[in-house]
Write a protein that holds these residues in place. Structure first.
Motif, PDB file in Angstrom:
ATOM      1  N   LEU A 101       7.199   6.455   4.556  1.00  0.00           N
ATOM      2  CA  LEU A 101       6.427   7.522   5.208  1.00  0.00           C
ATOM      3  C   LEU A 101       6.273   8.720   4.268  1.00  0.00           C
ATOM      4  N   ARG A 102       7.295   9.000   3.473  1.00  0.00           N
ATOM      5  CA  ARG A 102       7.184  10.059   2.458  1.00  0.00           C
ATOM      6  C   ARG A 102       6.076   9.720   1.454  1.00  0.00           C
ATOM      7  N   ASN A 103       6.046   8.452   1.036  1.00  0.00           N
ATOM      8  CA  ASN A 103       5.034   8.043   0.063  1.00  0.00           C
ATOM      9  C   ASN A 103       3.621   8.133   0.626  1.00  0.00           C
ATOM     10  N   ILE A 104       3.447   7.773   1.873  1.00  0.00           N
ATOM     11  CA  ILE A 104       2.118   7.890   2.486  1.00  0.00           C
ATOM     12  C   ILE A 104       1.704   9.357   2.573  1.00  0.00           C
ATOM     13  N   ARG A 105       2.638  10.223   2.909  1.00  0.00           N
ATOM     14  CA  ARG A 105       2.335  11.659   2.955  1.00  0.00           C
ATOM     15  C   ARG A 105       1.876  12.145   1.578  1.00  0.00           C
TER      16      ARG A 105
END
Length: 119
Positions: A101-105
């Motif tokens: 989810l951090r990477n998608i952000r």
């Protein structure tokens, strides 16, 4: 942002959600995904969980994310993988860190900012 790029980002976001926050644990309310569950398998779980994470990074590169953003994404995945290999502590870390989810952000911020700059 181009419609096809927005669709791909949304598809990757769904994948990240499935990996990091698909189900809610009753009573405590914490969300867990396949990454946390597969990581419980001794020996191979964290490696299997890292494969879809690597795919998200690959797609980020193909969509045109800058090296700096890709490096941060690799760092998030690396931290998730390395700490995830530690029995019990790593499993708890996986539940809280949510590297996908951090990477998608990061990817949304990067590609959204670049799209605004070209408009």
């Amino acid at each position: 942002m181009a419609p096809e790029r927005a669709r791909e980002l949304e598809r990757l976001a769904r994948l990240a959600h499935t990996l990091d926050a698909r189900w809610r644990i009753p009573v405590v309310g914490v969300r867990v995904g396949l990454d946390g569950l597969v990581g419980l398998i001794p020996g191979v779980g964290d490696t299997l969980a890292a494969l879809p994470s690597a795919y998200v990074i690959l797609r980020g590169w193909q969509l045109g994310a800058r090296r700096r953003v890709l490096a941060r994404m690799v760092g998030n995945t690396g931290i998730d993988y390395l700490i995830g290999t530690v029995p019990l502590v790593g499993d708890l870390f996986d539940i809280g860190f949510k590297g996908n989810l951090r990477n998608i952000r990061l990817l949304r911020d990067e590609l959204g900012a670049r799209a605004e700059a070209t408009d």
